[in-house]
Design a protein around this motif. Structure first.
Motif, PDB file in Angstrom:
ATOM      1  N   SER A 150       0.822  -1.214   0.000  1.00 33.15           N
ATOM      2  CA  SER A 150       0.000   0.000   0.000  1.00 33.15           C
ATOM      3  C   SER A 150       0.853   1.260   0.000  1.00 33.15           C
ATOM      4  CB  SER A 150      -0.946  -0.020   1.203  1.00 33.15           C
ATOM      5  OG  SER A 150      -2.035  -0.899   0.954  1.00 33.15           O
ATOM      6  N   ALA A 256      -5.663   3.101   0.136  1.00 32.66           N
ATOM      7  CA  ALA A 256      -4.491   2.249   0.375  1.00 32.66           C
ATOM      8  C   ALA A 256      -4.537   1.630   1.766  1.00 32.66           C
ATOM      9  CB  ALA A 256      -3.215   3.062   0.194  1.00 32.66           C
ATOM     10  N   VAL A 444       1.041   4.000   5.564  1.00 31.03           N
ATOM     11  CA  VAL A 444      -0.251   3.406   5.904  1.00 31.03           C
ATOM     12  C   VAL A 444      -0.485   3.642   7.393  1.00 31.03           C
ATOM     13  CG1 VAL A 444      -1.549   1.262   6.070  1.00 31.03           C
ATOM     14  CG2 VAL A 444      -0.082   1.680   4.086  1.00 31.03           C
TER      15      VAL A 444
END
Length: 460
Positions: A150, A256, A444
Motif C-alpha cells: 500500500s 491504500a 499506511v
C-alpha cells in the motif's frame, strides 16, 4: 512463510547488543577487550539510535552495539531497533540481548528496509534478522507486505495510478484471497444511485467508479471498510495553489489503508464477513466539472450544497458510507486523507479518529499504543453541526473556518445511522521525514491497529 529479511536461523550470525544508559556498562564489561577499547575510542554512548560496529582482532566484524531509549524516557519507540536494517553491512544478525518488544522490532526491521524503486533502481543490501524467540514470522511478514504494497500505491503518481489503477490494485488483492469483486464505472454510477461519486469524478478523462468486494461467510460478523480513493485532487474549480498539489498523489491514501487492512484480515483468515468499498475518482477540471453552489443529490437522500469543490472527499465517502450502512453492519471503518485541519491540530504522525462508541474508542486508543500505530480521539461535537447548515439544501459540504476536521467528520456521520458502530480516521498517509520503520514517503496509518483490534475481537 517469513519475509526474506527474517530468517529462522543461520549458522553465521552477528550479534546485536541492545543497550540503554543503564545496561550498557554491564554489556560492555562482557565484550572482548579490543571491542571495549574500540567503543571507548569511538566515544560510543548508549543513546537512542546510536550504534557502533565492533571489530574482531583480525579486523572482521564482531558485532554491533545499538542504543535504545533511556531507561527513564517518557516516550519509548519500539520501532527503534528497526533503524539497523538501513545502517548495517550486509549479513545476518541476531539480537544478543532482548529487544523491549521483539515483535515490533522485527516488524520495523522489515518496514524500515522499504524503498520505492519503481522509477529509480537502487541497490539493496541483504541485512537479515534471525527471528527473535516467540515471534511469528508469518504474521510479521503478512503485516509488513500489506503495508509495503500500500505504500507503493501512495507513492505512485497519478500518471500510473488513476481511478482505474486503484481498481486494478483492489482487484489483485480480492483475487489473491478469493473475494467476490465488482466495480460500477462512469454513468452506471447514476443508474445505481451514486450521484455524488459521479459528480466529483465526471470531469476526469478516467471515469469515476465504486469498487466493491466481499469475502468471508455471510453469517459472520459484518465488517465494512471504506477508503477514500481520490487519485489526484486539483481542488476542482476551487483550484488548489500549485504548492498544494505536489503531494496530491497521496489523496488516495485512505483507499491504500483500507486495502492494506483487507489484505491483513483475509490473509489471516479472520472469522468475519468483510466488505470493502472504495469510491475512486480524480477531482479534475473541465467544462463538466461540478461547481461551487451546485446542489447534489446523495444516495442517502440528503441534498448537499457545494460550498467548496475542494471538499470532495467527504462527498464520495458519503455515498459509499450510505451503501455500507444499508447492510446494518457490525462495524464500519473509513479511512481518508480528509482535512488539512487534522494536521494543524495533531500533526502528520498522529491521525485523529472519530466515533460515537466510547468502548470502541478506548479499544482503538489502547491498541494503537500497543502496536505503535498511534491515533488520537477527537470529538463529534454536536453543536458544530450548525456550521454545516445550508439555506438551500439539507447540508453544506463545508463548515466554518475552524474545527475543519470535526465538521468533516460530522458531515460523514449524517450518512451512517444503521451500523452498530462506525469509526472515521482522518489520516495523513505520508512520512515527511524518515524514522525507524517509517521511510520518508507514502505511509499506511491506522490499518495495523485495526487489524490487531479485529484479531483480538474475533480470533482470540
Amino acid at each position: 512463510m517469513s519475509h526474506p529479511l527474517l530468517v529462522a536461523s543461520d549458522t553465521e550470525t552477528l550479534p546485536i547488543w541492545l543497550a540503554n544508559d543503564i545496561s550498557w556498562p554491564d554489556i560492555a564489561a562482557k565484550l572482548p577487550p579490543q571491542a571495549q577499547a574500540f567503543a571507548r575510542s569511538q566515544g560510543f554512548e548508549a543513546k537512542a539510535g546510536s550504534h557502533c560496529l565492533l571489530p574482531n582482532q583480525d579486523g572482521s566484524l564482531l558485532g554491533v552495539v545499538f542504543g535504545l531509549d533511556a531507561a527513564d524516557a517518557k516516550r519509548v519507540d519500539p520501532f527503534l531497533p528497526g533503524k539497523l536494517a538501513t545502517l548495517l553491512p550486509e549479513g545476518t544478525y541476531r539480537f544478543e540481548t532482548d529487544a523491549p518488544n521483539a515483535d515490533l522490532a522485527a516488524l520495523a526491521w522489515v518496514l524500515g528496509s522499504y524503498s520505492f524503486d519503481r522509477y529509480r533502481k537502487r541497490s539493496h543490501k541483504a541485512v537479515r534478522l534471525v527471528l527473535p524467540h516467540g515471534v511469528d514470522g508469518a504474521e510479521i511478514s503478512r503485516i509488513a507486505e500489506a503495508v509495503m504494497a500500500s505504500r507503493d500505491l501512495v507513492n505512485t503518481p497519478t500518471s500510473d495510478l488513476g481511478p482505474d489503477g486503484i481498481e486494478a490494485a483492489a482487484r489483485r488483492i480480492a483475487e489473491k484471497h478469493g473475494a467476490s469483486f465488482k466495480s460500477i464505472v462512469g454513468d452506471d454510477l447514476l443508474k445505481h444511485n451514486f450521484p455524488m461519486i459521479h459528480a466529483v469524478g465526471r470531469a476526469s478523462a478516467t471515469p469515476p467508479r465504486l469498487i466493491d468486494f466481499t469475502w468471508g461467510k455471510m453469517d459472520a460478523p459484518r465488517i465494512t471498510l471504506v477508503g477514500k480513493g481520490v487519485a489526484f485532487d486539483t481542488g476542482g474549480l476551487d483550484i488548489k495553489p500549485a504548492s498544494s498539489m505536489l503531494m496530491m498523489r497521496k489523496d488516495m491514501g485512505g483507499s491504500a489503508a483500507a486495502l492494506a487492512l483487507a489484505d491483513m484480515i483475509m490473509g489471516a483468515n479472520l472469522p468475519v464477513r468483510l466488505r470493502v468499498l472504495i469510491p475512486a475518482v480524480e477531482n479534475a477540471i473541465s467544462a463538466n466539472a461540478f461547481r461551487p453552489g451546485d446542489i447534489l443529490h446523495s444516495r442517502k437522500g440528503l441534498s448537499v450544497e457545494i460550498g467548496n469543490t475542494d471538499a470532495e472527499g467527504r462527498l464520495i465517502l458519503a455515498d459509499a458510507l450510505a451503501l455500507a450502512d444499508e447492510e446494518d453492519p457490525d462495524l464500519v471503518v473509513d479511512f481518508a486523507t480528509l482535512t488539512g485541519a487534522a494536521r494543524v491540530a495533531l500533526g502528520p504522525e498522529l491521525p485523529p479518529f472519530y466515533t460515537h462508541d466510547d468502548t470502541l474508542a478506548d479499544e482503538i486508543a489502547e491498541t494503537g499504543a500497543t502496536v505503535n500505530d498511534p491515533v488520537w480521539r477527537m470529538p463529534l461535537w454536536q453543536p458544530y453541526h450548525s456550521q454545516l447548515d445550508s439555506k438551500f439544501a439539507d447540508v453544506n459540504n463545508t463548515g466554518g473556518p475552524m474545527a475543519g476536521s470535526v465538521t468533516a467528520a460530522l458531515f460523514l456521520s449524517r450518512f451512517v445511522s444503521a451500523a452498530k458502530a462506525w469509526v472515521h480516521f482522518d489520516i495523513f498517509a505520508w512520512n515527511n521525514a524518515t524514522r525507524p520503520g517509517r521511510p520518508e514517503g507514502g505511509e499506511v496509518q491506522a490499518a495495523r491497529l485495526m487489524y490487531a483490534l479485529l484479531k483480538k475481537r474475533y480470533a482470540s
